[in-house]
Enzyme design. Structure first.
Site, mmCIF file in Angstrom:
data_model
loop_
_atom_site.group_PDB
_atom_site.id
_atom_site.type_symbol
_atom_site.label_atom_id
_atom_site.label_comp_id
_atom_site.label_asym_id
_atom_site.label_seq_id
_atom_site.Cartn_x
_atom_site.Cartn_y
_atom_site.Cartn_z
ATOM 1 N N LYS A 1 -41.884 -20.560 26.498
ATOM 2 C CA LYS A 1 -42.501 -19.415 25.820
ATOM 3 C C LYS A 1 -42.668 -19.723 24.337
ATOM 4 O O LYS A 1 -41.684 -19.932 23.627
ATOM 5 C CB LYS A 1 -41.639 -18.162 25.960
ATOM 6 C CG LYS A 1 -42.388 -16.923 25.439
ATOM 7 C CD LYS A 1 -41.492 -15.745 25.200
ATOM 8 C CE LYS A 1 -40.816 -15.775 23.875
ATOM 9 N NZ LYS A 1 -41.705 -15.664 22.705
ATOM 10 N N GLU B 1 -30.093 -17.241 5.210
ATOM 11 C CA GLU B 1 -31.291 -18.052 5.430
ATOM 12 C C GLU B 1 -32.495 -17.177 5.083
ATOM 13 O O GLU B 1 -32.774 -16.189 5.759
ATOM 14 C CB GLU B 1 -31.353 -18.485 6.895
ATOM 15 C CG GLU B 1 -32.517 -19.400 7.170
ATOM 16 C CD GLU B 1 -32.556 -19.907 8.613
ATOM 17 O OE1 GLU B 1 -32.269 -19.123 9.535
ATOM 18 O OE2 GLU B 1 -32.908 -21.072 8.802
ATOM 19 N N CYS C 1 -36.154 -24.746 9.395
ATOM 20 C CA CYS C 1 -34.727 -24.491 9.653
ATOM 21 C C CYS C 1 -33.845 -25.409 8.833
ATOM 22 O O CYS C 1 -32.747 -25.039 8.457
ATOM 23 C CB CYS C 1 -34.424 -24.619 11.135
ATOM 24 S SG CYS C 1 -35.049 -26.140 11.832
ATOM 25 N N GLU D 1 -30.817 -24.764 18.835
ATOM 26 C CA GLU D 1 -31.145 -25.309 17.513
ATOM 27 C C GLU D 1 -31.445 -24.108 16.637
ATOM 28 O O GLU D 1 -32.476 -23.463 16.807
ATOM 29 C CB GLU D 1 -32.346 -26.258 17.657
ATOM 30 C CG GLU D 1 -32.423 -27.253 16.525
ATOM 31 C CD GLU D 1 -33.232 -26.728 15.373
ATOM 32 O OE1 GLU D 1 -32.626 -26.084 14.488
ATOM 33 O OE2 GLU D 1 -34.444 -26.939 15.355
#
Ligand code: NAI
Length: 775
Positions: free
Chosen positions: A190, A392, A298, A264
């Site tokens: 997806k 983040e 990331c 991840e």
């Protein structure tokens, strides 16, 4: 205007990329796009809008995947999988090569589509994303070819459910699909709801190359569709890239299902600039670290940590360079930074910046046009505890924090729950490698940043997730050791007896073993076991044991040779007491011959792991020509080990030895019903120069102690043998520990499957260190 003025202002014209092939493709699909299931596109169902973030224009209508769609896709993948796995590696390789070639042929189309869908500059999608996609399929065509030789003793998982984010839509697809297919799996993938288009274009490539139906299935939709894939009973392995929050939920959701899992997740990666760094190079590094892909990366180097002595110079240079960055039309070949992927993400960046501003930080920004754009941003006077230093942001925002000594730099670098990447800048290679060894991150770039290659593993430590993508270690994430189904043996709950000397006439009371010393259980209770009494450990004892293990960190820094010496000594001392251990096991009800076999096995295990301590080494990956990439095996840290109830001595040794041989420290809960073999073992530890705190032993109620260990944030990994694996996996979600759970009789602990490289892999994580080489 003089030439100097022109160079200073960089005021040059636009160079728009021709988007007509993509406009034509979008027009062809203007009535909506369906899923790609079983080799064909479905009719569009209930759709959602996909917009070009740079203009806000709706460019496509894409189907929201329902549970029925996911069912159909998983069923197709399931049907296709045995045939796909039965092909020779060579035959699978031919398909992957064909995909790579077709990706190259369609480079311009894919790059433009990616840019229109995601907002990233065409320069990046054309020169970085799409070439890396092709490289990934080429590289994994190679692994497909070699799979039977290189991964003997393993098999594909079956059907892989893969959920990917929006920051590198096609590249993340390649990272997921290429290794899965090479390893003999089929997939249901997806793409993210903001950026589903290149995945559907990729499905067209699958048709073009004649990939067998059902091998690749693409289902579009939002988080609910992702959750349906993750939860589907027909999925054997889940691979996810995205936020830590969703990753944690997936960890909980898959607990106890037996599904393979790799995650991840996010990061807040340090970018360390030492005093002797080439500052101009470091400034270009920051541009690539945080202003690449609008900071939506990331592993972005979001925290610049700079030696105090050069802070002012670095900030001055960075500020000047930042102001030259051109933010705007992503299709303009001269654009440095494009659009933020979606207004929701833009609002998130703004919210975090407002929170940070309220703390009184200094904010310096470049320029950005109106719309879904955010200017490159530099934050100074920012505390390490600020929201801007810890959260983040996933936008083009970098913080700058000074440090005094290299030790301070390491401390600041590791002052985060994440551990995805780090970048180190110094002209002194000794300094770089010294810091690389100390920073907790899965990828370390030396005098470079954000360099990727299919040949190197990518993935995180700690709350950045587990598993690797790329290289040999990435392939191993899509193969498993042949499964064995074991029955679960549930020992009865231990019956607490107050006081240590209760039960007169019973030969002895064994204590716990914490920090190199025998310790009374905190509860003051014992429980009866064959051969005597054992301490009834509780949460407090586990916490003390973890604390003791934390103090023994130097074990991991010792050389393999030094650890081997201790393990050989352990084997010798165990050997000297073989008769005593054999008697103990025989007293538990084993035949004399079985007891002897188990003790012999334990002794051999000590020698085998002593041998491995300095031999299970990493690799040097052949990555880009100007680098060597060192794949170092590092210990996880502290591992909680809950031993099988069968084979009370060999089970314990088989698990403890690989963990400590690789430099971990352990908190061990031995066999609950027959713990005295373990408590005898600590007497051997005491005479073998094993530093206190490396092995800690807490006897008592297995599953209650396992839960405390799994929930403990100071524990980095959990190995659990028994019936409550689901509980252990779920409780481990807090700090995203790596887990290994098995039923009690899953393996023959005394036989060959009680030892092997698989154990050593579980005891280590790979740190990939990119070192400039030969440039
Ligand atoms: P997200 O983690 O929600 O989305 C990533 C993917 O997971 C998407 O395909 C989404 O549809 C899917 N998803 C969402 N909920 C799910 C569930 N319960 N089960 C299965 N799949 C699910 O990330 P989002 O909301 O797009 O971004 C939020 C923040 O996450 C970003 O600001 C950034 O900090 C972080 N992020 C990190 C990424 C990374 O590469 N590490 C990538 C994307 C976002």
């Amino acid at each position: 205007m003089s030439i100097q003025d022109i160079l200073r202002t960089m005021d040059y014209g636009t160079a728009p990329e021709d988007a007509s092939i993509v406009t034509a493709w979008l027009e062809k699909h203007q009535n909506g796009l369906g899923h790609f299931i079983d080799g064909a596109f479905t009719d569009p169902g209930e759709t959602f809008e996909v917009a070009n973030p740079a203009t806000g224009e709706v460019i496509a209508h894409v189907t929201q995947g329902s549970e029925a769609d996911v069912d159909a896709a998983v069923a197709a993948a399931r049907r296709a999988q045995p045939k796909w796995a039965a092909l020779s590696g060579h035959e699978r390789a031919r398909y992957l090569y064909a995909i790579a070639r077709h990706v190259q042929q369609h480079t311009r189309f894919l790059a433009v589509l990616e840019t229109i869908d995601n907002g990233k500059p065409i320069r990046e999608s054309r020169d970085i994303d799409v070439p890396l996609v092709a490289r990934h399929f080429y590289h994994h065509a190679g692994w497909a070819e070699l799979a039977e030789d290189e991964f003997a003793g393993t098999e594909p998982y079956g059907v892989c459910g893969q959920v990917i984010p929006w920051n590198f839509p096609l590249l993340m697809l390649a990272w997921k699909i290429a290794p899965a297919l090479a390893a003999g799996n089929t997939v249901v993938l997806k793409p993210a709801e903001y950026t589903p288009l290149t995945a559907l274009a990729f499905a067209e490539i699958c048709v073009e190359v004649g990939l067998p139906a059902g091998v690749v299935n693409i289902v579009t939709g939002d988080g609910a569709t992702g959750a349906a894939i993750v939860a589907h009973k027909g999925v054997d392995k889940v691979a996810f890239t995205g936020s830590t929050e969703v990753g944690r939920r997936i960890r909980e959701q898959t607990a106890g299902t037996g599904k393979g899992l790799t995650l991840e997740l996010g990061g807040k990666s340090p970018f360390v600039v030492m005093q002797d760094a080439d500052l101009d190079a470091a400034v270009e590094g920051v541009v690539d670290a945080i202003w690449f892909n609008q900071g939506q990366v990331c592993c972005a180097g979001a925290r610049v940590l700079v030696a105090e002595a050069v802070e002012d110079r670095l900030v001055a240079k960075l500020t000047a360079r930042m102001k030259t960055l051109r933010v705007g039309d992503p299709l303009d070949k001269n654009t440095d930074m494009g659009a933020i992927v979606h207004p929701v993400q833009l609002a998130r960046i703004r919210r975090l910046m407002e929170e940070g501003a309220a703390e009184g930080v200094t904010i310096t920004q470049g320029e950005a046009p109106e719309g879904c754009f955010y200017p490159p941003t530099l934050v100074t006077d920012v505390a390490p505890a600020s929201v801007l230093s810890t959260e983040e942001i996933f936008g083009p925002v970098v913080t700058v924090t000074p440090f005094r000594t290299p030790d301070d730099a390491v401390e600041l670098a590791n002052n985060t729950a994440y551990g995805l990447a780090a970048s180190i800048w110094s002209e002194n290679v000794n300094t770089c490698l010294d810091l690389a060894g100390q920073i907790k991150a899965g990828v370390v770039w030396i005098n470079c940043t954000n360099v990727f290659d299919a040949g190197a593993g990518f993935g995180g430590y700690r709350e950045s997730g587990f598993g690797r993508e790329g290289g040999r270690e990435g392939m191993m994430a899509y193969r498993r050791h042949h499964a064995r189904r074991g029955e679960v043996v549930e020992p009865a709950e231990p019956h607490a007896i107050p006081g240590e000397n209760a039960g007169a006439g019973i030969d002895r009371t064994a204590k716990l073993y914490i920090g190199g010393r025998q310790a009374r259980p905190d509860s003051g209770y014992v429980y009866q076991v064959p051969g005597g009494l054992a301490g009834l450990g509780n949460r407090k004892d586990i916490r003390n044991a973890v604390e003791a293990a934390a103090k023994a960190g130097s074990w991991g820094a010792q050389t393999g040779h030094n650890r081997a010496q201790v393990l050989y000594y352990l084997g010798e001392n165990l050997s000297a007491r073989a008769a005593e251990f054999t008697e103990r096991l025989a007293a538990f009800g084993a035949s004399k011959a079985d007891a002897k076999a188990e003790v012999d096995c334990a002794i051999r295990r000590c020698f085998w792991h002593a041998a491995q301590a300095d031999k299970f080494d990493g690799a040097v990956h052949a990555t880009k020509s100007a680098h060597v990439t060192l794949a170092m095996h590092e210990p996880l840290g502290i591992i909680g080990i809950v031993c099988p109830d069968v084979a009370p001595l060999a089970g314990l040794i088989s698990l403890v030895l690989p963990a400590i041989a690789m430099g971990n420290r352990v908190v061990v809960v031995p066999s609950q019903s027959k713990p005295l073999a373990a408590t005898d073992f600590y007497q051997v530890l005491e005479t073998s120069d094993m530093p206190g705190g490396v092995v800690n032993i807490v006897t008592g109620p297995r599953d209650a102690l396992a839960k405390t260990l799994a929930e403990h944030d100071g524990v980095d990994g959990m190995w659990y043998v028994g019936g409550a694996g689901a509980m252990v996996e779920k409780a481990s979600a807090g700090n995203l520990k790596q887990t290994w759970v098995e039923p009690d009789r899953a393996r023959d602990w005394i036989g060959a499957d009680g030892q092997g490289r698989g154990f050593l892999h579980r005891a280590t994580q790979v740190k990939n260190i990119w070192v400039p080489y030969g440039a």
